[in-house]
Design an enzyme around this catalytic site. Structure first.
Site, PDB file in Angstrom:
ATOM      1  N   GLU A 293       0.812  -1.208   0.000  1.00  8.98           N
ATOM      2  CA  GLU A 293       0.000   0.000   0.000  1.00  8.98           C
ATOM      3  C   GLU A 293       0.847   1.260   0.000  1.00  8.98           C
ATOM      4  O   GLU A 293       1.993   1.263   0.439  1.00  8.98           O
ATOM      5  CB  GLU A 293      -0.980  -0.012   1.159  1.00  8.98           C
ATOM      6  CG  GLU A 293      -0.368  -0.272   2.507  1.00  8.98           C
ATOM      7  CD  GLU A 293      -1.448  -0.455   3.568  1.00  8.98           C
ATOM      8  OE1 GLU A 293      -1.942  -1.584   3.726  1.00  8.98           O
ATOM      9  OE2 GLU A 293      -1.777   0.517   4.240  1.00  8.98           O
TER      10      GLU A 293
ATOM     11  N   CYS B 223       3.857   8.326   0.133  1.00  8.70           N
ATOM     12  CA  CYS B 223       4.534   7.422   1.061  1.00  8.70           C
ATOM     13  C   CYS B 223       4.487   6.017   0.457  1.00  8.70           C
ATOM     14  O   CYS B 223       3.420   5.474   0.216  1.00  8.70           O
ATOM     15  CB  CYS B 223       3.787   7.476   2.399  1.00  8.70           C
ATOM     16  SG  CYS B 223       4.413   6.290   3.590  1.00  8.70           S
TER      17      CYS B 223
ATOM     18  N   CYS C 271       7.319  -7.286   6.236  1.00 13.63           N
ATOM     19  CA  CYS C 271       8.493  -6.764   6.934  1.00 13.63           C
ATOM     20  C   CYS C 271       8.944  -7.806   7.939  1.00 13.63           C
ATOM     21  O   CYS C 271       8.128  -8.536   8.489  1.00 13.63           O
ATOM     22  CB  CYS C 271       8.110  -5.468   7.665  1.00 13.63           C
ATOM     23  SG  CYS C 271       9.506  -4.626   8.431  1.00 13.63           S
TER      24      CYS C 271
ATOM     25  N   CYS D  76       8.373  -4.936  14.758  1.00 17.65           N
ATOM     26  CA  CYS D  76       7.976  -3.919  15.747  1.00 17.65           C
ATOM     27  C   CYS D  76       6.573  -4.240  16.267  1.00 17.65           C
ATOM     28  O   CYS D  76       5.660  -4.489  15.486  1.00 17.65           O
ATOM     29  CB  CYS D  76       7.992  -2.520  15.127  1.00 17.65           C
ATOM     30  SG  CYS D  76       9.603  -2.035  14.507  1.00 17.65           S
TER      31      CYS D  76
ATOM     32  N   CYS E  89       3.299  -2.332  15.102  1.00 17.78           N
ATOM     33  CA  CYS E  89       3.131  -2.107  13.665  1.00 17.78           C
ATOM     34  C   CYS E  89       2.208  -3.140  13.025  1.00 17.78           C
ATOM     35  O   CYS E  89       2.333  -4.338  13.271  1.00 17.78           O
ATOM     36  CB  CYS E  89       4.496  -2.135  12.989  1.00 17.78           C
ATOM     37  SG  CYS E  89       4.401  -1.898  11.218  1.00 17.78           S
TER      38      CYS E  89
ATOM     39  N   CYS F 243       0.544   3.076   8.238  1.00 22.97           N
ATOM     40  CA  CYS F 243       1.356   1.996   7.685  1.00 22.97           C
ATOM     41  C   CYS F 243       0.777   0.582   7.817  1.00 22.97           C
ATOM     42  O   CYS F 243       0.602   0.090   8.928  1.00 22.97           O
ATOM     43  CB  CYS F 243       2.714   2.077   8.376  1.00 22.97           C
ATOM     44  SG  CYS F 243       3.745   0.666   8.191  1.00 22.97           S
TER      45      CYS F 243
HETATM   46  N1  SAH Z   1      10.590   0.284   8.536  1.00 27.29           N
HETATM   47  C1  SAH Z   1      10.752   1.698   8.477  1.00 27.29           C
HETATM   48  C2  SAH Z   1       9.676   2.434   7.692  1.00 27.29           C
HETATM   49  C3  SAH Z   1       8.253   1.946   7.766  1.00 27.29           C
HETATM   50  S1  SAH Z   1       7.217   2.355   9.112  1.00 27.29           S
HETATM   51  C4  SAH Z   1      10.868   2.251   9.874  1.00 27.29           C
HETATM   52  O1  SAH Z   1      10.747   1.517  10.827  1.00 27.29           O
HETATM   53  O2  SAH Z   1      11.161   3.441   9.997  1.00 27.29           O
HETATM   54  C5  SAH Z   1       6.966   4.065   9.128  1.00 27.29           C
HETATM   55  C6  SAH Z   1       6.851   4.645  10.530  1.00 27.29           C
HETATM   56  O3  SAH Z   1       5.603   4.298  11.154  1.00 27.29           O
HETATM   57  C7  SAH Z   1       7.927   4.135  11.481  1.00 27.29           C
HETATM   58  O4  SAH Z   1       8.406   5.189  12.266  1.00 27.29           O
HETATM   59  C8  SAH Z   1       7.157   3.138  12.321  1.00 27.29           C
HETATM   60  O5  SAH Z   1       7.800   2.862  13.515  1.00 27.29           O
HETATM   61  C9  SAH Z   1       5.839   3.848  12.459  1.00 27.29           C
HETATM   62  N2  SAH Z   1       4.713   3.014  12.886  1.00 27.29           N
HETATM   63  C10 SAH Z   1       4.431   1.741  12.586  1.00 27.29           C
HETATM   64  N3  SAH Z   1       3.287   1.345  13.160  1.00 27.29           N
HETATM   65  C11 SAH Z   1       2.813   2.419  13.824  1.00 27.29           C
HETATM   66  C12 SAH Z   1       1.660   2.654  14.620  1.00 27.29           C
HETATM   67  N4  SAH Z   1       0.769   1.690  14.852  1.00 27.29           N
HETATM   68  N5  SAH Z   1       1.501   3.888  15.146  1.00 27.29           N
HETATM   69  C13 SAH Z   1       2.399   4.868  14.928  1.00 27.29           C
HETATM   70  N6  SAH Z   1       3.494   4.713  14.186  1.00 27.29           N
HETATM   71  C14 SAH Z   1       3.717   3.493  13.650  1.00 27.29           C
END
Ligand code: SAH
Length: 352
Positions: free
Chosen positions: A97, A110, A117, A121, A124, A338
């Protein structure tokens, strides 16, 4: 004979020189290669629409090549702020997406860098589904070009903050950034591109030496190892100090300011004490902190911090003289955060 689709070479994977060779090898003059190249980077990826090429040539191209193989499977437009969310289907039916946002300075897209991935995290939406594969250079480009074509307007900013970890697909990502910067493609300034990483230290150091002034965002989300390890498994590979040293080295080599992303999760990383620890560590470094109220994800037990806690956190950073903003939420009605839409679609068809 049936043509196996995967055997076709993708024109978007090629530099202009390679594309030129491929087209001339098919028996066409070099100016045809230039025409095709221009069509591709104007967002026309469908050979049948390249109307200054002879019909038989378009058919021949169709037989011989692909152009990213990205299709819009779904498009949602936010009623609140015009943010558009695209669910894109790849040639092998996988989906990623992308989100298009309108700002006063133009359009920003974006993009995803991987199907899924593997960084894991905890907050996420993409992480729980694991990594399927990297996106190719052609797919990275086709994502951007397809959206540009659908919008019918120039996109000025590109951020790699969609699904995936850009530095886990390093070579394709760098080639993609270099490609869209070229004057004969999209002519997007490096300064209007941003790469976000969860903190893969060796790649941050490599990136610092690329010599391209692309913005770097670090997903920090914690003030120390203890908190970071609770939500981000990558913190077990490189500790907080190693990450911070790599960031300082990046700034030393590039003179560029780093943005730290900090998603505030209630009672996990959002106390006043956390803010104090963070502020002391970042003080004196060239940085900007972006506070993001964590997005609630179905099935994940993290809550957004309250307005009050976010404000207090911000005030502490302010007090230490650290540049800090609270990120505006866009597209809240269309699951623009995301990985949310992809996850929602996959969970409808398969249990995760
Ligand atoms: N893998 C990369 C880029 C993708 S995620 C990274 O980790 O930076 C883009 C951003 O969204 C990252 O800062 C990630 O930590 C954040 N993110 C992911 N899930 C989220 C959520 N549920 N709420 C807020 N930020 C989130």
């Amino acid at each position: 004979m049936e043509v196996i689709e995967t055997e076709k070479r993708d024109l978007l994977d090629m530099s202009f020189k390679e594309l030129n060779e491929a087209i001339t090898k098919l028996g066409y003059p070099a100016y045809r290669a230039k025409q095709i190249y221009e069509w591709l980077y104007s967002g026309v990826l469908d050979f049948s629409q390249m109307n200054n090429l002879p019909k038989d040539m378009r058919a021949k191209l169709e037989e011989s090549f692909t152009t990213g193989r990205v299709k819009i499977a779904q498009r949602l437009v936010s009623k609140v702020d015009q943010t558009r969310k695209y669910l894109l289907e790849l040639g092998d039916r996988n989906i990623v997406e992308s989100v298009l946002m309108k700002y006063h300075y133009g359009y920003s897209v974006c993009l995803s860098t991987q199907v899924g991935c593997r960084m894991g995290c905890k907050f996420c939406a993409s992480a729980s589904l694991g990594l399927i594969r990297n996106l190719t250079i052609a797919e990275l480009l086709a994502q951007l070009l397809t959206i540009r074509h659908d919008l019918g307007q120039r996109i000025s900013h590109v951020v790699l903050m969609g699904i995936g970890e850009p530095f886990d697909n390093y070579d394709n990502v760098i080639e993609f950034l270099k490609r869209i910067n070229r004057e004969d493609t999209l002519n997007i300034s490096y300064r209007k591109m941003t790469v976000s990483t969860c903190g893969i230290v060796p790649k941050i150091l490599e990136f610092a030496r690329e010599g391209i002034p692309v913005n770097l965002s670090i997903s920090l989300h914690a003030p120390n190892d203890e908190v970071r390890r609770r939500t981000m498994p990558v913190a077990k590979s490189w500790n907080f100090d190693e990450l911070l040293s790599a960031c300082k080295e990046y700034t030393r080599l590039t003179s560029r300011r780093i943005t730290y992303e900090y998603s505030l999760i209630e009672n996990v990383n959002d106390s006043q004490e956390h803010a104090e620890i963070l502020a002391k560590k970042l003080k004196g470094t060239l940085c900007h902190v972006n506070l993001i109220p964590v997005n609630a994800v179905k099935g994940i037990d993290f809550k957004k911090s309250s307005r009050q806690r976010i404000e207090t956190f911000k005030e502490v950073l302010d007090k230490y003289g650290i540049a800090v903003t609270v990120r505006r939420e866009l597209g809240s009605d269309i699951m623009a955060a995301c990985g949310q839409l992809r996850r929602n679609n996959l969970t409808k068809t398969r249990k995760v």
